[in-house]
Design a protein around this motif. Structure first.
Motif, PDB file in Angstrom:
ATOM      1  N   GLY A   7       2.609   4.509  -2.355  1.00 11.62           N
ATOM      2  CA  GLY A   7       1.877   5.763  -2.280  1.00 11.62           C
ATOM      3  C   GLY A   7       0.807   5.692  -1.196  1.00 11.62           C
ATOM      4  N   THR A   8       1.084   6.279  -0.045  1.00 11.29           N
ATOM      5  CA  THR A   8       0.147   6.216   1.070  1.00 11.29           C
ATOM      6  C   THR A   8      -1.197   6.829   0.708  1.00 11.29           C
ATOM      7  N   THR A   9      -1.204   7.843  -0.122  1.00 12.65           N
ATOM      8  CA  THR A   9      -2.447   8.550  -0.430  1.00 12.65           C
ATOM      9  C   THR A   9      -3.146   8.022  -1.671  1.00 12.65           C
ATOM     10  N   SER A  10      -2.485   7.167  -2.451  1.00 11.77           N
ATOM     11  CA  SER A  10      -3.085   6.663  -3.688  1.00 11.77           C
ATOM     12  C   SER A  10      -3.313   5.171  -3.672  1.00 11.77           C
ATOM     13  N   GLY A  11      -2.703   4.452  -2.708  1.00 14.18           N
ATOM     14  CA  GLY A  11      -2.834   3.004  -2.698  1.00 14.18           C
ATOM     15  C   GLY A  11      -2.113   2.329  -3.843  1.00 14.18           C
ATOM     16  N   VAL A  12      -1.113   3.003  -4.386  1.00 15.98           N
ATOM     17  CA  VAL A  12      -0.325   2.467  -5.498  1.00 15.98           C
ATOM     18  C   VAL A  12       1.109   2.279  -5.034  1.00 15.98           C
ATOM     19  N   ARG A  13       1.697   1.142  -5.363  1.00 19.19           N
ATOM     20  CA  ARG A  13       3.083   0.878  -4.999  1.00 19.19           C
ATOM     21  C   ARG A  13       3.869   0.422  -6.220  1.00 19.19           C
ATOM     22  N   VAL A  14       5.186   0.550  -6.144  1.00 19.50           N
ATOM     23  CA  VAL A  14       6.005  -0.065  -7.180  1.00 19.50           C
ATOM     24  C   VAL A  14       6.029  -1.570  -6.905  1.00 19.50           C
ATOM     25  N   PRO A  15       5.860  -2.422  -7.907  1.00 20.93           N
ATOM     26  CA  PRO A  15       5.817  -3.866  -7.659  1.00 20.93           C
ATOM     27  C   PRO A  15       7.166  -4.442  -7.261  1.00 20.93           C
ATOM     28  N   ASN A  16       8.242  -3.771  -7.668  1.00 16.16           N
ATOM     29  CA  ASN A  16       9.601  -4.210  -7.352  1.00 16.16           C
ATOM     30  C   ASN A  16      10.546  -3.063  -7.700  1.00 16.16           C
ATOM     31  N   ALA A  17      11.840  -3.304  -7.515  1.00 17.28           N
ATOM     32  CA  ALA A  17      12.842  -2.265  -7.802  1.00 17.28           C
ATOM     33  C   ALA A  17      13.610  -2.552  -9.079  1.00 17.28           C
ATOM     34  N   ASP A  18      13.029  -3.339  -9.976  1.00 16.15           N
ATOM     35  CA  ASP A  18      13.731  -3.699 -11.211  1.00 16.15           C
ATOM     36  C   ASP A  18      14.032  -2.497 -12.095  1.00 16.15           C
ATOM     37  N   MET A  33       6.440  -4.623   3.485  1.00 19.55           N
ATOM     38  CA  MET A  33       6.750  -5.053   2.122  1.00 19.55           C
ATOM     39  C   MET A  33       8.244  -5.298   2.028  1.00 19.55           C
ATOM     40  N   PRO A  34       8.678  -6.255   1.198  1.00 21.70           N
ATOM     41  CA  PRO A  34      10.122  -6.454   1.009  1.00 21.70           C
ATOM     42  C   PRO A  34      10.730  -5.245   0.301  1.00 21.70           C
ATOM     43  N   LEU A  35      11.847  -4.755   0.820  1.00 21.72           N
ATOM     44  CA  LEU A  35      12.582  -3.652   0.209  1.00 21.72           C
ATOM     45  C   LEU A  35      13.892  -4.195  -0.348  1.00 21.72           C
ATOM     46  N   ASP A  36      14.198  -3.845  -1.581  1.00 15.48           N
ATOM     47  CA  ASP A  36      15.438  -4.293  -2.211  1.00 15.48           C
ATOM     48  C   ASP A  36      16.538  -3.293  -1.869  1.00 15.48           C
ATOM     49  N   TRP A  37      17.240  -3.544  -0.784  1.00 16.64           N
ATOM     50  CA  TRP A  37      18.230  -2.594  -0.285  1.00 16.64           C
ATOM     51  C   TRP A  37      19.372  -2.370  -1.262  1.00 16.64           C
ATOM     52  N   SER A  38      19.664  -3.341  -2.120  1.00 14.66           N
ATOM     53  CA  SER A  38      20.763  -3.178  -3.076  1.00 14.66           C
ATOM     54  C   SER A  38      20.472  -2.095  -4.103  1.00 14.66           C
ATOM     55  N   LYS A  39      19.194  -1.731  -4.256  1.00 17.79           N
ATOM     56  CA  LYS A  39      18.809  -0.724  -5.243  1.00 17.79           C
ATOM     57  C   LYS A  39      18.558   0.648  -4.623  1.00 17.79           C
ATOM     58  N   LEU A  40      18.733   0.774  -3.305  1.00 21.83           N
ATOM     59  CA  LEU A  40      18.344   2.001  -2.610  1.00 21.83           C
ATOM     60  C   LEU A  40      19.538   2.625  -1.907  1.00 21.83           C
ATOM     61  N   ASP A  41      19.576   3.957  -1.892  1.00 23.62           N
ATOM     62  CA  ASP A  41      20.675   4.676  -1.240  1.00 23.62           C
ATOM     63  C   ASP A  41      20.217   5.464  -0.020  1.00 23.62           C
ATOM     64  N   VAL A  42      19.008   5.963  -0.051  1.00 24.27           N
ATOM     65  CA  VAL A  42      18.406   6.611   1.116  1.00 24.27           C
ATOM     66  C   VAL A  42      17.018   6.011   1.291  1.00 24.27           C
ATOM     67  N   VAL A  43      16.756   5.471   2.463  1.00 27.00           N
ATOM     68  CA  VAL A  43      15.439   4.922   2.781  1.00 27.00           C
ATOM     69  C   VAL A  43      14.928   5.641   4.021  1.00 27.00           C
ATOM     70  N   ALA A  44      13.742   6.213   3.931  1.00 23.95           N
ATOM     71  CA  ALA A  44      13.184   6.975   5.045  1.00 23.95           C
ATOM     72  C   ALA A  44      11.803   6.449   5.402  1.00 23.95           C
ATOM     73  N   PHE A  45      11.531   6.419   6.702  1.00 25.54           N
ATOM     74  CA  PHE A  45      10.204   6.023   7.170  1.00 25.54           C
ATOM     75  C   PHE A  45       9.970   6.649   8.537  1.00 25.54           C
ATOM     76  N   SER A  46       8.752   6.507   9.040  1.00 23.36           N
ATOM     77  CA  SER A  46       8.391   7.115  10.320  1.00 23.36           C
ATOM     78  C   SER A  46       7.787   6.071  11.244  1.00 23.36           C
TER      79      SER A  46
END
Length: 388
Positions: A142-153, A174-187
């Motif tokens: 969360g760019t505006t809250s400073g909160v992230r998911v600790p993992n993709a479990d 941050m490490p991204l667990d690609w096996s758990k993701l279908d669309v990843v977007a960034f800028s």
């Protein structure tokens, strides 16, 4: 309190656009393709080369398709929502401003009646409620809250729905667990200090299959359209986009700037080094927060604290006891003191977040500059609170 003796050499802590990479020189960027047509073979190849370099540095799996979108990461997520959602029920994880924007889009514009998993600024929702039979949209960080998911479990390995991840302030840091993701977007402008306006979308084979087999019952604006109606049978993923062809006219100079950032990241040690640099920056700020009585993390749980967009709240009662307008005025005064000295720029919280501070600690920031800024934060607080 007297002013500190040492200022950050690079006092840029904005969360977007973020600091340029160390040693950046605009004059070093190639200009031979400026003024060329966006469909010229040499330009398309240059765009394709940048996608390949992005894949290599970020370690995007080979089976994922990659493409550019207009409108930075916002445009990339919007394109995913408009082109992919509607086949299954949808959940939106909304714990900060951008998650709430995706909620608005899915709920009010696409009219898909999503289930909302929400939490106030500083907290994560109950992620055990994520349903593997539904499509889910969530921010990794969360760019505006400073909160992230600790993992993709919380994402099932045998899920039926698609997982759409807003990773703009997590990618390359941050490490991204690609096996758990279908669309990843960034800028570009957050990930490695690139320029704004272009987003990157990474599509898993499952996401491509959805595009190939599902046609939403809505008109898709051109700037969000990642399907190709000219294909036999009509519709389906536009494969040309994965080869450097772009949806509309993009800035060639912005792509050259992005390639410069990627080359720096690769030559500095790649993804592992980018994550190490980010963690080192965050560790400096974390130690300062732990010893400073007037400030604390906005994120309530240590394991959910963002290491890039670090959001802080004032806990000194002289500030926390003010009404919302008073706290906001205090933040503006705090910011003005720092910027007036050239000690730190753009450290105020996001405009729709609780009034506080936000410092970017991603890989393009030097650890020595984070160390140098903390005494200036102490000075700004002492000065501003004495004026109340």
């Amino acid at each position: 309190m007297s002013k500190p003796d040492v200022k950050p050499a690079r006092p840029w802590f904005s969360a977007g656009p973020t600091a340029k990479r160390p040693g950046y020189d605009l004059a070093s960027l190639p200009t031979n393709l400026l003024g060329r047509g966006i469909r010229a073979p040499e330009v398309v190849k240059r765009f394709a080369d940048a996608l390949q370099l992005t894949r290599e540095v970020l370690r995007v799996p080979a089976e994922f398709q990659m493409l550019y979108t207009p409108g930075s990461q916002t445009g990339a997520i919007e394109a995913a929502l408009w082109c992919l959602l509607g086949q299954r029920p949808v959940q939106v994880v909304a714990f900060e401003n951008f998650g709430k924007q995706w909620q608005t889009d899915v709920q009010d514009r696409l009219k898909l009646d999503p289930e909302i998993l929400s939490a106030p600024f500083g907290d994560l929702p109950d992620l055990s409620m994520v349903d593997p039979t539904k499509d889910v949209v969530f921010p990794w960080n969360g760019t505006t809250s400073g909160v992230r998911v600790p993992n993709a479990d919380f994402i099932s390995d045998d899920r039926e729905g698609l997982v759409i991840c807003d990773a703009t302030s997590a990618a390359f840091s941050m490490p991204l667990d690609w096996s758990k993701l279908d669309v990843v977007a960034f800028s570009f402008q957050k990930a490695l200090g690139g320029e704004a306006g272009i987003g990157v979308m990474c599509l898993s084979p499952r996401a491509v299959e959805r595009l190939d087999t599902f046609t939403p019952d809505r008109a898709i604006p051109k700037v969000l359209k990642i399907t190709d109606d000219s294909r036999p049978g009509g519709g389906g993923f536009d494969r040309a986009l994965a080869k450097g062809v772009v949806i509309n006219t993009f800035s060639v100079l912005t792509i050259e700037d992005w390639i410069d950032a990627l080359c720096w990241a690769r030559d500095a040690g790649g993804l592992d080094e980018m994550i190490r640099r980010t963690d080192a920056n965050f560790a400096v700020l974390e130690r300062w927060v732990e010893r400073t009585p007037w400030i604390d993390f906005l994120a309530t749980a240590p394991e959910t604290r963002s290491t890039t967009s670090v959001c802080l709240k004032f806990i000194d009662p002289r500030v926390s006891g003010l009404d919302e307008a008073g706290r906001y005025a205090f933040v503006l005064r705090f910011k003005a003191l720092l910027e007036g000295e050239g000690a730190a720029f753009d450290v105020e919280s996001y405009r729709k977040a609780p009034a506080g501070l936000r410092l970017w600690c991603g890989a393009t920031v030097e650890t020595a500059d984070v160390e140098a800024v903390t005494p200036w934060l102490d000075w700004a607080f002492a000065t501003a609170v004495a004026e109340l």
